[in-house]
Design an enzyme around this catalytic site. Structure first.
Site, PDB file in Angstrom:
ATOM      1  N   ARG A 162       0.807  -1.231   0.000  1.00 32.82           N
ATOM      2  CA  ARG A 162       0.000   0.000   0.000  1.00 32.82           C
ATOM      3  C   ARG A 162       0.835   1.274   0.000  1.00 32.82           C
ATOM      4  O   ARG A 162       0.363   2.334   0.428  1.00 32.82           O
ATOM      5  CB  ARG A 162      -0.979   0.015   1.181  1.00 32.82           C
ATOM      6  N   LYS A 166       3.189  11.415 -11.109  1.00 31.98           N
ATOM      7  CA  LYS A 166       2.314  10.556 -11.911  1.00 31.98           C
ATOM      8  C   LYS A 166       3.045   9.254 -12.220  1.00 31.98           C
ATOM      9  O   LYS A 166       4.159   9.262 -12.736  1.00 31.98           O
ATOM     10  CB  LYS A 166       1.976  11.238 -13.240  1.00 31.98           C
ATOM     11  N   GLU A 173       9.207  17.948 -24.815  1.00 32.11           N
ATOM     12  CA  GLU A 173       8.568  18.320 -23.545  1.00 32.11           C
ATOM     13  C   GLU A 173       9.134  19.627 -23.005  1.00 32.11           C
ATOM     14  O   GLU A 173       8.443  20.359 -22.295  1.00 32.11           O
ATOM     15  CB  GLU A 173       8.694  17.186 -22.521  1.00 32.11           C
ATOM     16  N   LYS A 200       6.943  23.128 -14.277  1.00 33.57           N
ATOM     17  CA  LYS A 200       6.151  21.954 -13.880  1.00 33.57           C
ATOM     18  C   LYS A 200       5.858  21.992 -12.380  1.00 33.57           C
ATOM     19  O   LYS A 200       4.745  21.688 -11.950  1.00 33.57           O
ATOM     20  CB  LYS A 200       6.856  20.653 -14.257  1.00 33.57           C
ATOM     21  N   GLU A 225      -4.437  16.654 -10.727  1.00 31.93           N
ATOM     22  CA  GLU A 225      -5.007  16.980 -12.034  1.00 31.93           C
ATOM     23  C   GLU A 225      -6.518  17.082 -12.010  1.00 31.93           C
ATOM     24  O   GLU A 225      -7.214  16.487 -12.820  1.00 31.93           O
ATOM     25  CB  GLU A 225      -4.534  15.947 -13.087  1.00 31.93           C
ATOM     26  N   ARG A 283      -3.608  21.441 -13.934  1.00 31.32           N
ATOM     27  CA  ARG A 283      -2.501  20.581 -14.334  1.00 31.32           C
ATOM     28  C   ARG A 283      -2.703  20.026 -15.741  1.00 31.32           C
ATOM     29  O   ARG A 283      -1.742  19.637 -16.410  1.00 31.32           O
ATOM     30  CB  ARG A 283      -2.326  19.435 -13.323  1.00 31.32           C
ATOM     31  N   ASN A 285      -0.722  18.619 -20.556  1.00 34.09           N
ATOM     32  CA  ASN A 285      -1.009  17.642 -21.609  1.00 34.09           C
ATOM     33  C   ASN A 285      -1.138  18.296 -22.983  1.00 34.09           C
ATOM     34  O   ASN A 285      -1.612  17.663 -23.922  1.00 34.09           O
ATOM     35  CB  ASN A 285      -2.305  16.891 -21.272  1.00 34.09           C
ATOM     36  N   HIS A 337      -0.774  16.359 -26.139  1.00 31.80           N
ATOM     37  CA  HIS A 337      -0.758  14.946 -25.775  1.00 31.80           C
ATOM     38  C   HIS A 337      -1.977  14.170 -26.270  1.00 31.80           C
ATOM     39  O   HIS A 337      -1.889  12.966 -26.484  1.00 31.80           O
ATOM     40  CB  HIS A 337      -0.617  14.787 -24.262  1.00 31.80           C
ATOM     41  N   HIS A 366      -1.069  11.005 -28.165  1.00 31.50           N
ATOM     42  CA  HIS A 366      -1.430   9.646 -27.752  1.00 31.50           C
ATOM     43  C   HIS A 366      -2.137   8.899 -28.878  1.00 31.50           C
ATOM     44  O   HIS A 366      -1.954   7.696 -29.052  1.00 31.50           O
ATOM     45  CB  HIS A 366      -2.318   9.680 -26.505  1.00 31.50           C
ATOM     46  N   HIS A 415       7.459   8.763 -27.643  1.00 28.02           N
ATOM     47  CA  HIS A 415       6.436   9.617 -27.035  1.00 28.02           C
ATOM     48  C   HIS A 415       6.690  11.093 -27.371  1.00 28.02           C
ATOM     49  O   HIS A 415       5.779  11.822 -27.782  1.00 28.02           O
ATOM     50  CB  HIS A 415       6.426   9.403 -25.521  1.00 28.02           C
TER      51      HIS A 415
END
Lengths: 367, 367
Positions: free
Chosen positions: A127, A149, A191, A233, A243, A247, A251, A254, A258, A271
């Protein structure tokens, strides 16, 4: 720091009890002082991959060995194709097999895939255990290792399974960038470039002046780019850790990117390459929505092309692009929402009719 | 509430922005008002298992249908043997296959396994979506559905992979307990009994007076037991959400119990049965450490036996018990630590020499 280590910047991420620093500099991996403020642990594990292990795992292990007498190296298969549950579970196998308890500490040593997989393993093992990001690619140093993330891919989508789990610290040693293939440097620059249109118009000027130096891996230029990227960032993540809202501007490019990655199958475009092309599309979308001037969009496109990134999407067909984007997790409640520029240096999120998106795709992808 | 619904208690769990209520009563599942304060969502899913689905899934679906027009039922195979990644991934398959976004809402309808698996799926799907616990067993209503612990098993240990992920609300409808087999009622009572020695000596008196009523599923007795259990758990969890310290006392009897479960192979003893026997061992350990009187330990043992729970462990041998407990995640830093009683109604955590633990096992397990 030992005499050969040089800490250039320390960028704080302010998240209350989960705050931490990003260290940027040279020779950081080898310096025991880099790691001196980490908690004691009975066991620590360096999680890395087959590409990075021969280059840096031994050096990191040497720097950590006095601090963590029981220190293992877990080597994952390299590549996005292995960013899945089987790989995460192999980390659990190793940790449980060695009797690691919840005070064990992980070090994610590698690029974005290693960071995402090791971070997710740390989020779920018993956990949640502590971990440190040691990114060795430009993309990871300016983006994926920062902000907590973590994720793995599912057969039906990229990064669909994951957690927000902040590291104890991020150590960006720019020496590791010397071993990067040119294509990966360019992908990382995507990026870096991203931060300019969404948050810092001045960074566009700087990029135009220093793109050559960055591609030549000039240390000073790299440090400046990494520091500025991390500062932006850190500011965005500090205001919206999970997010819920702002935030999402990170993206930018993105959603289109994607779709390209998934549409071609992972491993064809990097990417960062998909994001580079995706930003060209997202900027064109912003022009078509009347938010920015065509000249601004072309200026961004020139920088992206100058970094050696693709500016034209593959010929998947607009319908397929739209289908792939609807599957993307940034789509919420059925309405297709996109990060758009509301000026150079300022971004927002808007719902956009399919027809306009289709026009953008047709204008910016191969026939 | 409709006229047939009766809300008996609302127990708050105070965790700042993650605070929520436990509702306890009759007819709660069928009453639309039970669900009226939940957020809107484009899609909702009831996650349940093959035992529970025929009894309650249709009723819950009917109560939710006006609120969530797109509402699916995901039926998992029943049993601890399926508390694994494959089952979690089948939830992801269903959610992604239906285009569920990060505003989707899950309802965990079932016992401890369903709650743990569905809760972990909610924790990881798109880095975390909201969920509601609708426990249908006594054990889940008094313990596992409360407090945000979610987990799946790994081949090398129980609950090794998981997350802390708080639900939006817990709805304990005692009508569901009427369908429980006697053995499951007894297993649930183990966790009710647990709260007395660790936190509330007065609850021991109450249990001695009402054990018969509880076993006969008397509604008033059940409601009182569930409410008191939830109040104690809420108080402990509110002070230590992520089990950095005090929350560990909720594991009283569990280190011994997990060894029994793992040693026999899952499915032989129910979790509550193993915990019942584990509490007898942990109380005896407390006596041998000079912390409580032998009479107190025997009193607790009589209540456990009176609930129809085993008070003698299986004959695994002390060495095997010790080996299994060392693998347990409650063992930290190599030292074996146990939750012990420091009096009736008060617990703490102590490191205990193997020799004393072995004596406890030999005295309290079959030859």
């Amino acid at each position: 720091m030992t005499s050969s280590a040089r800490l250039v910047a320390r960028v704080p991420i302010n998240l209350g009890s989960r705050s931490y620093d990003i260290l940027i500099g040279s020779g950081l991996i080898d310096a025991p002082s880099t790691w001196a403020d980490l908690p004691q642990a009975t066991t620590a594990a360096i999680v890395t991959d087959g590409n990075v292990a021969p280059l840096y795992a031994g050096r990191l292990k040497a720097a950590l060995s006095t601090r963590y007498p029981k220190l293992m190296v877990i080597e994952l298969p390299a590549g996005e194709a292995h960013k899945d549950w089987g790989t995460v579970n192999s980390i659990f196998d190793a940790l449980l097999g060695s009797g690691c308890d919840r005070k064990a500490l992980l070090f994610a040593l590698g690029g974005g895939v290693v960071g995402d997989v090791a971070g997710f393993a740390a989020a779920c093992y018993m956990r949640g255990i502590a971990y440190v990001q040691v990114p060795t690619t430009l993309l990871a140093q300016v983006d994926s290792a920062v902000g907590g993330k973590t994720a793995i891919n599912h057969a039906l989508g990229k990064n669909m399974i994951g957690a927000f789990h902040q590291p104890l610290k991020v150590v960006a040693d720019i020496d590791t960038l010397c071993s990067l293939p040119k294509r990966e440097v360019a992908a990382g620059l995507a990026e870096v470039i991203k931060y300019a249109p969404i948050a810092d118009a001045g960074l566009l000027d700087w990029l135009e002046a220093h793109l050559g130096a960055l591609l030549a891996l000039d240390a000073t230029a790299l440090q400046t780019a990494i520091q500025r990227s991390c500062e932006i960032k850190a500011s965005v993540v500090g205001g919206d850790e999970r997010e819920q809202g702002p935030r999402a501007i990170l993206n930018f490019g993105h959603t289109f990117g994607h779709a390209i990655e998934t549409g071609l199958g992972h491993g064809h475009w990097l990417h960062g390459e998909a994001v580079g092309c995706g930003m060209v599309m997202a900027a064109d979308l912003s022009v078509r929505l009347g938010l920015i001037e065509s000249a601004d969009s072309l200026r961004l496109k020139r920088i992206i092309a100058g970094a050696g990134l693709p500016v034209r999407g593959p010929s998947l067909g607009a319908d397929r692009y739209l289908e792939l984007m609807r599957m993307d997790k940034k789509a919420e409640g059925g309405a297709m929402r996109f990060v758009v520029l509301e000026g150079l240096g300022r971004a927002g999120v808007r719902a956009v009719p399919d027809q306009i998106v289709a026009e953008v795709i047709e204008a910016n992808s191969a026939a």
